[in-house]
Design a protein around this motif. Structure first.
Motif, PDB file in Angstrom:
ATOM      1  N   GLU A   1      21.397  72.860 -39.722  1.00 21.27           N
ATOM      2  CA  GLU A   1      21.739  73.011 -38.307  1.00 21.27           C
ATOM      3  C   GLU A   1      21.013  71.968 -37.451  1.00 21.27           C
ATOM      4  OE1 GLU A   1      21.407  76.969 -36.809  1.00 21.27           O
ATOM      5  OE2 GLU A   1      22.473  77.873 -38.503  1.00 21.27           O
ATOM      6  N   LEU A   2      19.744  71.729 -37.769  1.00 20.38           N
ATOM      7  CA  LEU A   2      18.994  70.724 -37.022  1.00 20.38           C
ATOM      8  C   LEU A   2      19.607  69.337 -37.200  1.00 20.38           C
ATOM      9  CD1 LEU A   2      15.310  71.851 -37.704  1.00 20.38           C
ATOM     10  CD2 LEU A   2      16.458  71.831 -35.481  1.00 20.38           C
TER      11      LEU A   2
ATOM     12  N   VAL B   1      11.372  69.940 -39.367  1.00 21.77           N
ATOM     13  CA  VAL B   1      11.715  68.812 -38.491  1.00 21.77           C
ATOM     14  C   VAL B   1      11.388  67.499 -39.185  1.00 21.77           C
ATOM     15  CG1 VAL B   1      11.280  67.728 -36.254  1.00 21.77           C
ATOM     16  CG2 VAL B   1      11.327  70.222 -36.434  1.00 21.77           C
TER      17      VAL B   1
ATOM     18  N   TRP C   1      15.791  62.237 -29.578  1.00 17.55           N
ATOM     19  CA  TRP C   1      15.968  63.672 -29.858  1.00 17.55           C
ATOM     20  C   TRP C   1      14.648  64.383 -29.678  1.00 17.55           C
ATOM     21  CZ3 TRP C   1      15.729  66.413 -35.113  1.00 17.55           C
ATOM     22  CH2 TRP C   1      16.216  67.727 -35.008  1.00 17.55           C
TER      23      TRP C   1
ATOM     24  N   VAL D   1      12.454  67.889 -30.034  1.00 17.10           N
ATOM     25  CA  VAL D   1      12.339  69.172 -30.721  1.00 17.10           C
ATOM     26  C   VAL D   1      11.001  69.795 -30.336  1.00 17.10           C
ATOM     27  CG1 VAL D   1      12.441  70.404 -32.910  1.00 17.10           C
ATOM     28  CG2 VAL D   1      13.597  68.198 -32.667  1.00 17.10           C
TER      29      VAL D   1
ATOM     30  N   TRP E   1      19.765  74.637 -28.517  1.00 18.50           N
ATOM     31  CA  TRP E   1      19.690  75.331 -29.815  1.00 18.50           C
ATOM     32  C   TRP E   1      18.304  75.930 -29.914  1.00 18.50           C
ATOM     33  CZ3 TRP E   1      16.540  75.121 -34.069  1.00 18.50           C
ATOM     34  CH2 TRP E   1      17.027  75.588 -35.296  1.00 18.50           C
TER      35      TRP E   1
ATOM     36  N   VAL F   1      14.047  66.826 -41.683  1.00 18.71           N
ATOM     37  CA  VAL F   1      15.251  66.277 -41.054  1.00 18.71           C
ATOM     38  C   VAL F   1      15.089  64.775 -40.829  1.00 18.71           C
ATOM     39  CG1 VAL F   1      16.633  66.260 -38.939  1.00 18.71           C
ATOM     40  CG2 VAL F   1      15.976  68.435 -39.971  1.00 18.71           C
TER      41      VAL F   1
ATOM     42  N   CYS G   1      16.195  70.994 -29.304  1.00 21.04           N
ATOM     43  CA  CYS G   1      16.068  72.192 -30.141  1.00 21.04           C
ATOM     44  C   CYS G   1      14.681  72.799 -30.000  1.00 21.04           C
ATOM     45  CB  CYS G   1      16.325  71.841 -31.611  1.00 21.04           C
ATOM     46  SG  CYS G   1      17.991  71.219 -31.932  1.00 21.04           S
TER      47      CYS G   1
ATOM     48  N   CYS H   1      22.361  68.790 -34.895  1.00 27.64           N
ATOM     49  CA  CYS H   1      21.929  68.622 -33.504  1.00 27.64           C
ATOM     50  C   CYS H   1      21.248  67.278 -33.264  1.00 27.64           C
ATOM     51  CB  CYS H   1      20.959  69.738 -33.117  1.00 27.64           C
ATOM     52  SG  CYS H   1      21.657  71.399 -33.113  1.00 27.64           S
ATOM     53  N   ALA H   2      20.765  66.643 -34.333  1.00 28.58           N
ATOM     54  CA  ALA H   2      19.855  65.508 -34.207  1.00 28.58           C
ATOM     55  C   ALA H   2      20.529  64.187 -33.880  1.00 28.58           C
ATOM     56  CB  ALA H   2      19.056  65.356 -35.499  1.00 28.58           C
TER      57      ALA H   2
END
Length: 323
Positions: A43-44, A73, A175, A177, A202, A76, A59, A47-48
């Motif tokens: 999911e991350l 993270v 991005w 987070v 998110w 990712v 996020c 979004c990234a």
């Protein structure tokens, strides 16, 4: 003493938009993830990256310390071959860590000039890196408010009034987070500020370890070299999590489990490793943790069938017999 005062050759800031080359993300991950961890990573990753001309989605991961929030993270970043920077928030942090500050620089012809050096957030915004802001609910409000502009989806902006810089372009790949611990429970955190929370597209609550602890411990303490040690360490951790009604949270998190396993692999006796990596951080339940560790590492019970109460009774009975 004006005789020795430095000469300010240029009081205006010299603004530099370059940043040092960030460390490359390693190609080999030392972590193994659970099915839930892999789900969060997928999911991350969605979004990234920019999508249909829209910026990556900010996020937020909220959950217990050591459950692998920041690790996913970083994973990712590794899988996307992206660079990232990270900063841990704390109540006394200075905003300059994020945005930057003036530094005096000597000039070849003599004297001193003031140059502006960007902070870690500013560099990531300019370069389009991943910025991981850890424990953001511990940050002072001045810091939180500086996130509002760049996190406005579709209307993002970033200014640095301290340097007299307006309208720094936000890189389309940038991005953000954030990670946060739950409010209360000894974390000295507050609830996520509603204005900041509204800017995250998110949000997930992490209430279980995202790393595959059994696989990680087996990699560090293979049974061929450390017979039953890894298994007993995992059972010890499991039992601490079943007894977190004793004062402060007694449960051991993934991070400290890995710290303990690493110490054992370096030659520490298991109980000493537990003392250094876990007990030292949990004063109010230290005696209970020591007793439980001794029970598991000195006991003769079957770790697959014995209850936590049976484990404790075994070591207490042994102590009584010895005495």
């Amino acid at each position: 003493d004006t005789e020795h005062a430095p000469t300010i050759a240029n009081p205006s800031p010299v603004v530099t938009y370059s940043a040092p080359t960030p460390e490359p993300v390693t190609d080999v991950s030392p972590w193994v993830f659970t099915a839930k961890g892999e789900e969060v990573i997928r999911e991350l990753m969605m979004c990234a990256v920019p999508h249909n001309g829209k910026a990556p989605i900010p996020c937020l991961l909220i959950g217990e310390s050591g459950y692998g929030k920041s690790v996913v993270v970083r994973e990712v970043a590794r899988r996307l071959k992206r660079t990232y920077s990270a900063l841990n928030a704390h109540p006394g942090m200075d905003i300059s860590l994020l945005v930057g500050q003036m530094f005096p620089r000597p000039m070849p012809e003599g004297g001193v000039t003031l140059e502006w050096e960007h902070g870690v957030l500013t560099k990531s915004i300019i370069n389009g890196d991943i910025f991981l802001f850890e424990e953001l609910t511990r940050a002072p409000m001045e810091t939180i408010s500086r996130m509002f502009g760049p996190l406005d989806q579709g209307f993002g902006y970033y200014n640095i009034p301290e340097a007299g810089i307006d309208d720094i372009p936000i890189h389309p790949d940038w991005w953000f987070v954030g990670t946060a611990n739950p409010a209360g429970r000894g974390y000295q955190t507050a609830r996520v500020d509603p204005a900041l929370e509204s800017r995250f597209g998110w949000i997930i609550e992490v209430n279980e370890p995202l790393a595959d602890e059994a696989a990680i411990v087996s990699n560090i303490l293979p049974d061929s070299q450390y017979p039953m040690v890894g298994a007993r360490l995992q059972r010890f951790v499991f039992d601490t999590r079943r007894n977190d009604n004793v004062g402060d949270d007694m449960g051991v998190n993934t991070r400290d489990l890995v710290h303990t396993a690493n110490l054992i692999s370096r030659g520490f006796k298991p109980e000493i490793a537990v003392e250094r990596a876990i007990v030292s951080k949990k004063d109010s339940v230290a005696d209970g943790l020591r007793l439980l560790a001794r029970a598991h590492f000195q006991g003769k019970h079957d770790i697959n069938t014995a209850s936590a109460q049976e484990v404790i009774e075994e070591v207490v009975n042994n102590d009584t017999t010895t005495a």
